[in-house]
Design a protein around this motif. Structure first.
Motif, short mmCIF file in Angstrom:
data_model
loop_
_atom_site.label_atom_id
_atom_site.label_comp_id
_atom_site.label_asym_id
_atom_site.label_seq_id
_atom_site.Cartn_x
_atom_site.Cartn_y
_atom_site.Cartn_z
N THR A 88 -19.56 86.19 15.32
CA THR A 88 -18.44 85.40 14.83
C THR A 88 -17.12 85.90 15.39
OG1 THR A 88 -17.37 84.54 12.85
CG2 THR A 88 -18.21 86.77 12.72
N VAL A 90 -13.82 84.42 14.55
CA VAL A 90 -12.68 83.78 13.91
C VAL A 90 -11.51 84.76 13.85
CG1 VAL A 90 -14.20 82.32 12.51
CG2 VAL A 90 -13.40 84.50 11.57
N ALA A 92 -9.54 86.66 11.66
CA ALA A 92 -9.80 87.06 10.28
C ALA A 92 -8.57 87.01 9.39
CB ALA A 92 -10.40 88.47 10.26
N ALA A 96 -8.50 79.58 7.10
CA ALA A 96 -9.47 78.70 7.76
C ALA A 96 -8.74 77.54 8.43
CB ALA A 96 -10.49 78.19 6.75
N ALA A 138 -9.70 83.58 6.56
CA ALA A 138 -10.99 83.46 7.23
C ALA A 138 -11.84 84.71 7.07
CB ALA A 138 -10.78 83.15 8.72
N TYR A 143 -20.18 85.27 5.50
CA TYR A 143 -20.52 85.22 6.93
C TYR A 143 -21.00 83.83 7.35
CZ TYR A 143 -22.64 86.31 11.42
OH TYR A 143 -22.95 86.30 12.75
N GLN A 146 -18.12 81.64 7.82
CA GLN A 146 -17.40 81.94 9.07
C GLN A 146 -18.10 81.29 10.25
OE1 GLN A 146 -16.19 86.01 9.76
NE2 GLN A 146 -16.02 86.43 7.56
#
Length: 245
Positions: A88, A90, A92, A96, A138, A143, A146
């Protein structure tokens, strides 16, 4: 039908390791193609070559009739290739919503208004079932969520080819069922190249399957053909099914 993506003699070597070794591959528009194989078979390296993360040692890549072998990754994104990572990736510390708003902005050539960005971001989050978590950080998401956020980030780019690297990892059974429905819906507008170890997901989604082993394509065919292939059983399916059991 003219192929959307083709590779010819595609190879990537890391010292003496032939991670991808002389691969000829063809993908049709609107297809959901699964790429399977044991760990270390070259699957992720292959899609990394397609999206431009790695440069090939030799061979060529053609996307929609254009040779993109030497094209930088960011220009491949503009051509319509989006890739969600195996691990992942993203942002963090961002919400989102902000994670998805960033790729939305890349698709807007005119009228970069807050309204247009918000509409695009919320549509992508809604498609993966995360609209209700839009303003959560995020890094605090589970998980599995994510992973879904990464899919939303890919969708926000409005891709013609969406490459998904183990998207169901960390998802619950219910979330996996929702993902299968989502992938079928995405395939109405885009082509999907799917790396996945979950065999029920592969068999439910893929029209054709490419099996990698030791950097090469061991076999290609329909789910039924792959299931019945003795070489595939020996190299991968037998151990994969034992692991699931």
């Amino acid at each position: 039908m003219t192929a959307l993506l083709t590779t010819k003699g595609l190879s990537r070597h890391f010292g003496g390791l032939r991670a991808v070794d002389n691969v000829d591959f063809s993908l049709e528009p609107g297809e959901i193609r699964a790429v399977i194989g044991p760990n270390g078979a070259g699957k992720t390296t292959f899609v990394s070559l397609v999206c431009g993360r790695y440069a090939p040692t030799s061979g060529s890549i053609v996307f929609d009739g254009e040779d993109i072998t030497a094209m930088p990754a960011h220009l491949r994104v503009r051509r319509g290739i989006a890739y969600t990572f195996q691990i992942t990736s993203v942002f963090a510390n961002l919400s989102a919503y902000d994670n998805v708003a960033l790729p939305v902005q890349r698709t807007l050539t005119d009228g970069r208004s807050r309204g247009a960005v918000r509409q695009g971001a919320m549509e992508a989050l809604e498609r993966v079932g995360l609209a209700g978590r839009a303003h959560e950080q995020a890094g605090t998401l589970a998980y599995g969520h994510q992973r879904l956020l990464e899919v939303a980030m890919g969708l926000a780019l409005r891709p013609r080819l969406l490459i998904l690297d183990e998207p169901t990892q960390g998802l619950s059974d219910g979330e996996i069922e929702n993902f299968i429905a989502l992938a079928r819906e995405i395939a109405r507008d885009a082509t999907i190249l799917l790396i996945e170890h979950n065999m029920p997901v592969v068999m439910a989604l893929a029209r054709r399957i490419s099996v990698f082993n030791a950097g090469r394509i061991l076999a290609e065919g329909s789910p039924a053909e792959i299931r019945a292939n003795a070489a595939v059983q020996e190299a991968y399916l037998g151990t994969a099914q034992e692991a699931e059991a």
